[in-house]
Design an enzyme around this catalytic site. Sequence first.
Site, mmCIF file in Angstrom:
data_model
loop_
_atom_site.group_PDB
_atom_site.id
_atom_site.type_symbol
_atom_site.label_atom_id
_atom_site.label_comp_id
_atom_site.label_asym_id
_atom_site.label_seq_id
_atom_site.Cartn_x
_atom_site.Cartn_y
_atom_site.Cartn_z
ATOM 1 N N LYS A 1 5.849 -3.119 2.336
ATOM 2 C CA LYS A 1 6.465 -4.378 1.910
ATOM 3 C C LYS A 1 7.831 -4.592 2.581
ATOM 4 C CE LYS A 1 2.754 -4.763 -0.549
ATOM 5 N NZ LYS A 1 2.323 -3.521 -1.058
ATOM 6 N N TYR B 1 1.895 -3.186 -10.872
ATOM 7 C CA TYR B 1 0.955 -3.599 -9.825
ATOM 8 C C TYR B 1 -0.459 -3.161 -10.240
ATOM 9 C CZ TYR B 1 -1.543 -3.094 -5.394
ATOM 10 O OH TYR B 1 -2.480 -3.142 -4.408
ATOM 11 N N ASP C 1 9.245 2.319 -9.457
ATOM 12 C CA ASP C 1 8.682 1.668 -8.278
ATOM 13 C C ASP C 1 9.661 0.559 -7.891
ATOM 14 O OD1 ASP C 1 7.334 0.024 -6.480
ATOM 15 O OD2 ASP C 1 5.366 0.400 -7.373
ATOM 16 N N ARG D 1 -0.079 17.222 10.221
ATOM 17 C CA ARG D 1 -0.098 16.893 8.787
ATOM 18 C C ARG D 1 1.129 17.481 8.094
ATOM 19 N NH1 ARG D 1 -2.772 20.214 5.837
ATOM 20 N NH2 ARG D 1 -4.600 20.317 7.179
HETATM 21 C C1 LIG Z 1 4.947 -3.007 -6.567
HETATM 22 C C2 LIG Z 1 3.906 -2.316 -5.749
HETATM 23 N N1 LIG Z 1 3.805 -0.984 -5.801
HETATM 24 C C3 LIG Z 1 2.889 -0.307 -5.077
HETATM 25 C C4 LIG Z 1 1.995 -0.973 -4.264
HETATM 26 C C5 LIG Z 1 0.976 -0.185 -3.504
HETATM 27 O O1 LIG Z 1 1.353 -0.027 -2.185
HETATM 28 P P1 LIG Z 1 0.319 0.112 -0.962
HETATM 29 O O2 LIG Z 1 -0.425 -1.173 -0.873
HETATM 30 O O3 LIG Z 1 1.208 0.388 0.209
HETATM 31 O O4 LIG Z 1 -0.575 1.261 -1.283
HETATM 32 C C6 LIG Z 1 2.052 -2.364 -4.179
HETATM 33 C C7 LIG Z 1 1.107 -3.083 -3.308
HETATM 34 O O5 LIG Z 1 0.994 -4.286 -3.329
HETATM 35 C C8 LIG Z 1 3.030 -3.054 -4.934
HETATM 36 O O6 LIG Z 1 3.119 -4.391 -4.909
#
Ligand SMILES: Cc1ncc(COP(=O)(O)O)c(C=O)c1O
Length: 377
Positions: A195, A98, A170, A46
Amino acid sequence: MGFSTDCIHAGQGADEKTGAVITPIYQTSTYKQDGIGKHRGYEYGRTANPTREALERNVAALEQGKHGLAYSSGMAATDTILRLFLPGDEVVVTDNVYGGTYRLFELVLKQYGLSFKFVDTSNLSLVERALTSKTRLVFLESPTNPMLRVTDIRAVVEMARSRGALVCVDNTFMSPYLQNPLTLGADMVVHSTTKFLNGHSDMVGGIVVLNDDARAQKLRFLQNAVGAVPGPMDCWLALRGTKTLAVRMKQHEENARVLARFLAGHAKLAKVNYPGLPDHPQHELAKRQARGFGALISFDVGSLERADHVLRSVKLFTLAESLGGVESLISHPATMTHGSVPEADKNKLGVTPGLVRISVGIEDVEDLEADLDRALA
Ligand SMILES: Cc1ncc(COP(=O)(O)O)c(C=O)c1O
């Protein structure tokens, strides 16, 4: 080094012991110690793992940052960032984030005394109005999901800095190939590695990149203390993915530009959202701030029934959550990514029942266009 070279080499070299060209998957939970207090830099899985460290160094280099910290998901990465703040602190957030980020902030972290103000950060005067002496963080997503609105990151950084607040971006939609928020002045950048960074839809993960040593140390402490760490196999998959990030993004982008033009000219569609289209409200800003427009497009087909028809009719686009993989995906934001956002807020944001979002993959673009053409007809 150039970006493509860094994708392949940054943060990783041949394995010292065996010469293995590819970073091994250190699939272990613990490490042999040579005596009391005597270890070789690794005590427990961890706390540290060499495969994870290679991924962290690699993505930090791609984002032009000093420190990278990997987590078990994009949401875990964002959650850990928010643990830097205390009850009473205010966070200004892009209203169009999101849906999972909205859920984490409003339905989880609010209970612990943080407060969140959701504003359209593409409108700088709304950001200015939302900032108070209690604002500690501005959390931006640009372009947004799924409306593809673009925020002037540099301008928000200036405003936030003058109030003593940090800015986190983000950057999942753009990837470091197209946009580097740290070079625009942001303090932290967060990704869902699930992604574009991984790019093959075969793992879930997150990462934070930043320059500040003390803050990185705090996040490192939290990474171990909270424990939302990724497994070595997932780190390895993400690290394999970033090797081809540049070539994939180039093709994603090229395909998306063709499809955006096709959709914008389609007689049955009134509204197409893509920052690369000249009529997009922040087209000039998008050109200035990033090296491209990304591979996400949303468009309104007019009603839930029509959206359902399109989603059922496509053959090549797969109806699924997520984005950023080599394969093209199609989704219905109102019931999928934004399912947890209240109806009234969805309407305000433009996440209408007829809104469809596509994540353009790297297939032959003629096939993708024909698939959409058939479904829309
Ligand atoms: C722009 C964006 N940020 C964060 C996330 C969250 O990521 P995760 O699904 O890996 O937890 C997503 C998920 O679709 C996303 O589209």
